[in-house]
Design a protein around this motif. Structure first.
Motif, mmCIF file in Angstrom:
data_model
loop_
_atom_site.group_PDB
_atom_site.id
_atom_site.type_symbol
_atom_site.label_atom_id
_atom_site.label_comp_id
_atom_site.label_asym_id
_atom_site.label_seq_id
_atom_site.Cartn_x
_atom_site.Cartn_y
_atom_site.Cartn_z
ATOM 1 N N GLY A 1 0.800 -1.211 0.000
ATOM 2 C CA GLY A 1 0.000 0.000 0.000
ATOM 3 C C GLY A 1 0.836 1.265 0.000
ATOM 4 O O GLY A 1 0.481 2.257 -0.632
ATOM 5 N N GLN A 2 1.963 1.247 0.700
ATOM 6 C CA GLN A 2 2.792 2.447 0.757
ATOM 7 C C GLN A 2 3.431 2.779 -0.584
ATOM 8 O O GLN A 2 3.957 3.866 -0.769
ATOM 9 C CB GLN A 2 3.868 2.280 1.831
ATOM 10 N N ALA A 3 3.439 1.849 -1.541
ATOM 11 C CA ALA A 3 3.996 2.140 -2.865
ATOM 12 C C ALA A 3 3.056 3.006 -3.707
ATOM 13 O O ALA A 3 3.474 3.568 -4.717
ATOM 14 C CB ALA A 3 4.293 0.840 -3.607
ATOM 15 N N ARG A 4 1.807 3.117 -3.302
ATOM 16 C CA ARG A 4 0.890 3.973 -4.060
ATOM 17 C C ARG A 4 1.437 5.393 -4.104
ATOM 18 O O ARG A 4 1.802 5.958 -3.081
ATOM 19 C CB ARG A 4 -0.490 4.007 -3.393
ATOM 20 N N GLY A 5 1.449 5.960 -5.285
ATOM 21 C CA GLY A 5 1.931 7.322 -5.439
ATOM 22 C C GLY A 5 3.373 7.414 -5.890
ATOM 23 O O GLY A 5 3.826 8.491 -6.267
ATOM 24 N N VAL A 6 4.131 6.307 -5.837
ATOM 25 C CA VAL A 6 5.491 6.332 -6.377
ATOM 26 C C VAL A 6 5.426 6.726 -7.846
ATOM 27 O O VAL A 6 6.204 7.551 -8.323
ATOM 28 C CB VAL A 6 6.186 4.966 -6.178
ATOM 29 N N LEU A 7 4.492 6.105 -8.582
ATOM 30 C CA LEU A 7 4.079 6.638 -9.872
ATOM 31 C C LEU A 7 2.780 7.398 -9.625
ATOM 32 O O LEU A 7 1.753 6.797 -9.315
ATOM 33 C CB LEU A 7 3.841 5.516 -10.886
ATOM 34 N N PRO A 8 2.795 8.725 -9.711
ATOM 35 C CA PRO A 8 1.598 9.492 -9.375
ATOM 36 C C PRO A 8 0.496 9.304 -10.392
ATOM 37 O O PRO A 8 0.737 8.908 -11.540
ATOM 38 C CB PRO A 8 2.109 10.945 -9.369
#
Length: 307
Positions: A1-8
């Protein structure tokens, strides 16, 4: 879940809504930082005729999968792994395949448009997210604590920055949401903090809204209140034709609980009320609960009912 936003959201390579198509067609899948559990087909990708090679990467050797055949594995510093991978990778790729995935992603987005704007009453959960997504800032922290209601969020909420999504994890340990919200508000004092609760999950930790109120920690809490343990009720109906012990009290006033603890809130019963209620919640400066009465029959569409 914490990987969300690594690619915006909006990034040309972000095709998460086409993940099933990507997994089915891939010849190589690198899985980093997460177990090869039910969320990732237990490590089975590609097709029966052409299974994909799988590389599993974890931060410690004990995190490497042992239940499936791996083409390779690595354990240690994940940042170092990706740095070395980027240095070794050759430019190129398959533009046609990426184009197909983008088309699948767009088709999935387009298919959701009607429900995101649904005027049905009781409220369809998708309409809640249709309004919420328009109200979120790029630095908002969104926390999911629930089953069916939060499953919609997992599919629809695409973060603009990493570290802005929290959920109960692969074991679905409900009750984490209020604690996450307290920590997120302290860590990000100027950001929107939004906690999404199913009504089942609300019964596990909602009294911690007292902590939010006593310490002046404003959080917008949205309860998808369908009067049921939806994640259990729907699959039981699908498998057995009936459900057992999956009903909750209809219309429970979770908003009054938060008001009684020193915050604020309101009940929302129609789609037109959602957007103005969100504006009031974000402007309130206090813990504010939107108690949205949602349709118990509008369950999250699943392709599996369990292990």
């Amino acid at each position: 879940g914490q990987a969300r936003g690594v690619l915006p959201r909006g990034h040309e390579l972000l095709v998460t809504r086409a993940r099933s198509a990507a997994f089915a067609e891939a010849d190589l899948v690198i899985v980093a930082g997460v177990p090869l559990d039910f969320r990732l087909r237990y490590g089975s990708f590609g097709s029966k005729e052409a299974p994909a090679r799988v590389v599993h990467v974890a931060d410690a050797p004990e995190g490497i999968a042992s239940h499936c055949a791996l083409a390779a594995s690595a354990a240690g510093d994940l940042a170092a792994f990706f740095t070395l991978l980027a240095e070794a990778a050759r430019p190129g790729g398959d533009p046609a395949w990426l184009g197909r995935l983008r088309a699948a992603w767009r088709a999935s987005v387009d298919a959701d448009a009607d429900l995101l704007a649904s005027d049905a009453t009781p409220v369809h959960p998708m309409r809640v997210y249709g309004e919420l997504l328009k109200a979120l800032d790029d630095d908002a922290v969104v926390i999911g604590d629930g089953g069916d209601f939060v499953s919609f969020a997992g599919r629809l909420v695409e973060q603009a920055r990493p570290g802005r999504w929290l959920d109960p994890g692969p074991f679905g340990c409900l009750g984490t949401g209020l604690g996450y919200a307290i920590g997120a508000r302290l860590a990000h004092p100027s950001s929107q903090i939004v906690l999404l609760l199913g009504d089942g999950a609300a019964g596990l930790s909602l009294m911690d809204a007292d902590t939010l109120a006593r310490h002046n920690l404003p959080v917008v809490i949205i309860v998808g209140n369908n009067g049921a343990w939806g994640l259990e009720k729907g699959p039981m109906r699908a498998v057995y034709g009936y459900d057992v012990a999956a009903d909750l009290r209809p219309g429970t006033r979770y908003d009054e609980v938060v008001r009684g603890l020193g915050g604020a809130g309101e009940m929302v019963t129609s789609p037109a009320e959602i957007a103005p209620a969100l504006r009031r919640a974000f402007a309130s400066g206090v813990p504010y609960l939107l108690n949205v009465i949602t349709d118990v029959d509008a369950e999250y569409p699943r392709t599996t009912t369990g292990v």
